[in-house]
Design an enzyme around this catalytic site. Structure first.
Site, short mmCIF file in Angstrom:
data_model
loop_
_atom_site.label_atom_id
_atom_site.label_comp_id
_atom_site.label_asym_id
_atom_site.label_seq_id
_atom_site.Cartn_x
_atom_site.Cartn_y
_atom_site.Cartn_z
N LYS A 54 1.09 -1.55 0.25
CA LYS A 54 0.02 0.01 0.38
C LYS A 54 0.92 0.86 -0.42
CE LYS A 54 -3.63 -2.43 2.77
NZ LYS A 54 -4.67 -2.53 3.61
N GLN A 66 -3.98 -1.10 9.61
CA GLN A 66 -4.76 -2.65 9.16
C GLN A 66 -4.67 -3.98 10.44
OE1 GLN A 66 -3.75 -2.99 6.06
NE2 GLN A 66 -3.68 -5.40 6.06
N ASP A 113 -10.90 3.49 4.80
CA ASP A 113 -11.16 1.42 4.24
C ASP A 113 -12.38 1.85 4.17
OD1 ASP A 113 -8.61 -0.48 4.41
OD2 ASP A 113 -8.75 -0.16 5.91
N1 GUN Z 1 -6.70 -6.83 6.11
C1 GUN Z 1 -6.99 -7.24 5.02
N2 GUN Z 1 -7.68 -6.77 4.06
C2 GUN Z 1 -7.61 -5.06 4.59
C3 GUN Z 1 -8.18 -4.19 4.25
O1 GUN Z 1 -8.39 -3.93 3.30
N3 GUN Z 1 -7.93 -3.02 5.31
C4 GUN Z 1 -7.61 -3.11 6.65
N4 GUN Z 1 -7.09 -2.52 7.21
N5 GUN Z 1 -6.79 -4.10 6.74
C5 GUN Z 1 -7.02 -5.41 5.82
#
Ligand code: GUN
Length: 283
Positions: free
Chosen positions: A52, A96, A119
Site C-alpha cells: 500500500k 491494518q 477503508d
Molecule cells: N486486512 C486485510 N484487508 C484489509 C483492508 O482492506 N484494510 C485493512 N485495514 N486491513 C485489512
C-alpha cells in the site's frame, strides 16, 4: 475460452489517472497523505502495508507508517487514532487488520473520523452505503465494480450471486450491486444447495477463502466469474476459490488470482485517499 479480466492492467490505468490528479492538487499546494497504523508482526499485514505504501509513493501520495508493538493495548491505539483524527496533515487513516486479540477491532474502527476512513469500515460509511449517500466505499467491493465497468459487464438487472458475507467484501458488495439494480443473492457457509444457487448467477463472485470451492459445475454457461479470495495452496502458492482451468472454459469472463481483484483493491485505496484530500480541502 473466456476473457481473462486483467486487474493488473486496469489497476495501472486507474493509478495513472490518480497520479495525474495528485499532480494537479500538488500544483495547488495540496499534498494528499495517508497514515497507516500496523500493530504487531502479522507477516501478511506487513506485506500488504508495504504494498500500500509503495502504491502511494508511485502516485505521489505521502504515507506515514506508525508501527506499534504486539502488546499495545486498546486505549493506546485509540489515543493514537484520535491524534491522527486531529492532524490536519493526514487525509486518510488506515488501521491494518487483523489486530492482536487484546484489541476490539470494532471499537477501533468506530474511533476513526468517518471523513478520514479510507477503508470505508466505519459504521457511518457503511450506513451511507445503505442510504445511498456519498461516503467512503470499502476498497475491494469498489474495485470489483470498477472492473465490471471497465470490461462493460452489465450489472443492471443481472443476477449476482456472492459467496461470502464478510463486512469487508460480501455485505458492502451486495449493497453496491443493489444500488446498480442487480438482483443479489448472498451465500455463506450455512447455505444449502450452494451449487444450484451459484448456477443461477449471471455474475458469480466468490469471497469465501476456500481453495477449489467453485468448480465448473457451479457456473452457468457464459457467466462472469469474479474470484476475490487470496488463499495459499498446498505448495504455498497464491490461489483463489475458483478452479480456474475448468471454469475458464465455461465462463464468458473470469478474474485470475493473482492479478484480478487484488490489484484493484490498492487502486481504490489510493482513490479514496485522493477523494479524502479533495473533500477535506473542499475542492
Ligand atoms: N486486512 C486485510 N484487508 C484489509 C483492508 O482492506 N484494510 C485493512 N485495514 N486491513 C485489512
Amino acid at each position: 475460452m473466456s476473457t481473462v479480466i486483467d486487474g493488473k492492467l486496469t489497476s495501472a490505468k486507474v493509478r495513472e489517472q490518480i497520479r495525474e490528479e495528485v499532480d494537479k492538487l500538488k500544483e495547488n499546494g495540496i499534498k494528499p497523505s495517508l497514515t497507516v497504523i500496523r500493530v504487531g508482526e502479522d507477516p501478511a499485514s506487513k506485506v500488504y502495508v508495504r504494498n500500500k505504501q509503495k502504491a502511494c509513493a508511485e502516485v505521489g501520495i505521502e504515507s506515514e507508517l506508525i508501527h506499534l508493538p504486539e502488546e499495545t493495548d486498546e486505549q493506546e491505539l485509540i489515543r493514537i487514532v484520535e491524534e491522527c483524527n486531529q492532524d490536519p496533515l493526514t487525509d486518510g487513516i488506515l488501521v491494518q487488520l487483523p489486530l492482536p486479540a487484546q484489541i476490539d477491532e470494532e471499537r477501533v474502527k468506530s474511533v476513526i473520523d468517518p471523513a478520514k476512513d479510507v477503508d470505508g469500515f466505519h459504521a457511518v460509511n457503511m450506513g451511507r452505503l445503505i442510504t445511498g449517500e456519498a461516503g467512503f466505499v470499502p476498497c475491494t467491493p469498489a474495485g470489483i465494480i470498477r472492473l465490471l465497468d471497465e470490461y462493460d459487464i452489465g450489472i443492471d438487472g443481472a443476477h449476482c450471486v456472492i459467496v461470502g458475507r464478510s463486512q469487508i467484501v460480501g455485505k458492502p458488495l451486495a449493497l453496491l450491486l443493489l444500488g446498480r439494480n442487480a438482483t443479489v443473492t448472498i451465500c455463506h457457509s450455512r447455505t444449502r444447495n450452494l451449487k444450484e444457487i451459484c448456477k443461477q448467477a449471471d455474475i458469480l463472485i466468490s469471497a469465501a477463502g476456500q481453495t477449489g470451492l467453485i468448480t465448473a459445475d457451479h457456473v452457468k454457461d457464459q457467466a462472469v466469474v469474479i474470484d476475490v479470495a487470496m488463499n495459499r495452496d498446498e505448495n504455498g502458492k497464491l490461489c483463489g476459490d475458483v478452479k480456474f482451468d475448468e471454469v475458464s472454459k465455461k465462463a464468458a469472463a473470469i478474474t485470475p488470482v493473482p492479478g484480478g481483484v487484488g490489484p484493484m483493491t490498492v487502486a481504490m485505496l489510493l482513490n479514496n485517499c485522493l477523494q479524502s484530500a479533495k473533500g477535506r480541502k473542499a475542492l
